[in-house]
Design a protein around this motif. Structure first.
Motif, short mmCIF file in Angstrom:
data_model
loop_
_atom_site.label_atom_id
_atom_site.label_comp_id
_atom_site.label_asym_id
_atom_site.label_seq_id
_atom_site.Cartn_x
_atom_site.Cartn_y
_atom_site.Cartn_z
N HIS A 166 0.83 -1.20 0.00
CA HIS A 166 0.00 0.00 0.00
C HIS A 166 0.87 1.26 0.00
CE1 HIS A 166 -3.86 -1.82 0.16
NE2 HIS A 166 -3.68 -2.42 1.32
N ALA A 167 1.96 1.22 0.74
CA ALA A 167 2.84 2.38 0.80
C ALA A 167 3.55 2.62 -0.53
CB ALA A 167 3.87 2.20 1.92
N LEU A 168 4.04 1.55 -1.14
CA LEU A 168 4.77 1.71 -2.41
C LEU A 168 3.84 2.16 -3.54
CD1 LEU A 168 7.13 -1.42 -2.35
CD2 LEU A 168 7.76 0.98 -1.99
N ILE A 169 2.67 1.54 -3.61
CA ILE A 169 1.76 1.83 -4.72
C ILE A 169 0.88 3.05 -4.43
CG2 ILE A 169 -0.23 0.94 -6.01
CD1 ILE A 169 0.99 -1.81 -5.86
N GLY A 170 0.43 3.18 -3.19
CA GLY A 170 -0.49 4.25 -2.86
C GLY A 170 0.15 5.53 -2.40
N ILE A 171 1.46 5.49 -2.08
CA ILE A 171 2.16 6.70 -1.62
C ILE A 171 3.35 7.02 -2.52
CG2 ILE A 171 3.41 7.78 0.26
CD1 ILE A 171 1.80 6.07 2.22
N ALA A 172 4.31 6.10 -2.59
CA ALA A 172 5.55 6.39 -3.32
C ALA A 172 5.30 6.66 -4.80
CB ALA A 172 6.53 5.22 -3.15
N LEU A 173 4.46 5.84 -5.44
CA LEU A 173 4.22 6.02 -6.87
C LEU A 173 3.49 7.33 -7.17
CD1 LEU A 173 4.51 4.84 -9.68
CD2 LEU A 173 2.39 3.55 -9.32
N PRO A 174 2.41 7.68 -6.47
CA PRO A 174 1.79 8.99 -6.71
C PRO A 174 2.70 10.17 -6.40
CG PRO A 174 0.26 7.54 -5.58
CD PRO A 174 1.59 6.85 -5.56
N VAL A 175 3.50 10.06 -5.33
CA VAL A 175 4.43 11.14 -5.01
C VAL A 175 5.45 11.32 -6.14
CG1 VAL A 175 6.36 11.79 -3.50
CG2 VAL A 175 4.19 11.05 -2.51
N ALA A 176 6.00 10.21 -6.63
CA ALA A 176 6.97 10.27 -7.72
C ALA A 176 6.34 10.86 -8.98
CB ALA A 176 7.53 8.88 -8.00
N THR A 177 5.11 10.43 -9.29
CA THR A 177 4.42 10.96 -10.46
C THR A 177 4.20 12.46 -10.34
OG1 THR A 177 3.26 8.84 -10.75
CG2 THR A 177 2.33 10.76 -11.87
N SER A 178 3.73 12.92 -9.20
CA SER A 178 3.47 14.34 -8.98
C SER A 178 4.74 15.16 -9.02
CB SER A 178 2.76 14.54 -7.64
OG SER A 178 1.56 13.80 -7.57
N TRP A 179 5.80 14.64 -8.41
CA TRP A 179 7.05 15.39 -8.33
C TRP A 179 7.71 15.50 -9.71
CZ3 TRP A 179 8.76 18.74 -5.05
CH2 TRP A 179 10.10 19.10 -5.04
N LEU A 180 7.70 14.42 -10.46
CA LEU A 180 8.29 14.45 -11.80
C LEU A 180 7.53 15.40 -12.72
CD1 LEU A 180 9.19 10.68 -12.35
CD2 LEU A 180 10.77 12.58 -11.94
#
Length: 213
Positions: free
Chosen positions: A103-117
């Motif tokens: 949940h952390a990798l898919i629901g947090i890390a991936l959206p954060v990376a997408t938004s930041w990039l």
């Protein structure tokens, strides 16, 4: 806990550990504003993540709000605030402890990376204007972040064999287009209010650059 769940948890803990390098921990300890924003953001996510719907366990949907956190706090603190929310939900029994890593990798890390990039791309290649910031980094970023999360969830559950691909397509991915505009609007409105009334809170907003003052 399976080997995959344990690996996901260890990877997430490693990622969190790397964010504490440098001046982040010292800045967080010495700046009360950062502490308040971090805790306030974690609490603000609770109602968004509690209001969820779905026909099957694991194939639930809810608003993310991750793009706003990323623009508000920067990518490193934006990993920590939702983690606190996820821990609270796990303690309440809403999220299973065994799946917290995924949940952390898919629901947090991936959206954060997408938004930041997307923010970095808009900063580098588009005019540095207030409306570009709001409509690209915030509005479009929200839509892309929830898209990345839902597609990754569908792929993980499909490859793991938890659900047939047809079930995932019919009962999960068909809802995906319906969430794009509300999620985008949520993040766009949030960042509009913050940029207007509390610009000094926003890590990625610069008055002199975006407003020419």
């Amino acid at each position: 806990m399976s080997e995959g769940q344990l690996a996901a948890l260890l990877l997430w803990l490693l990622l969190l550990t790397t964010t504490l390098k440098g001046s982040l921990w010292q800045s967080l300890r010495s700046t009360p504003l950062y502490q308040h924003l971090l805790l306030g953001s974690a609490i603000a996510l609770l109602p968004l993540w509690l209001l969820r719907a779905g026909l099957h366990e694991g194939l639930t949907i809810h608003f993310l709000g991750i793009t706003s956190l990323t623009l508000l706090l920067g990518w490193r603190l934006a990993l920590w605030a939702p983690t606190l929310t996820l821990l609270l939900l796990s303690c309440a029994g809403t999220e299973p402890w065994a799946d917290i890593g995924w949940h952390a990798l898919i629901g947090i890390a991936l959206p954060v990376a997408t938004s930041w990039l997307l923010f970095l791309g808009s900063w580098a290649w588009l005019p540095r204007h207030l409306f570009v910031y709001l409509f690209v980094a915030a509005f479009l970023g929200g839509a892309l972040a929830i898209s990345a999360k839902m597609l990754a969830t569908a792929l993980l559950l499909g490859l793991s064999g938890d659900y047939p691909w047809q079930t995932i397509l019919d009962d999960y991915l068909t809802i995906w287009p319906l969430l794009l505009f509300p999620e985008a609007l949520l993040n766009g409105m949030t960042m509009t209010l913050l940029a207007v009334y509390r610009p000094h809170w926003v890590y990625t907003f610069f008055d002199r650059t975006y407003l020419g003052r």
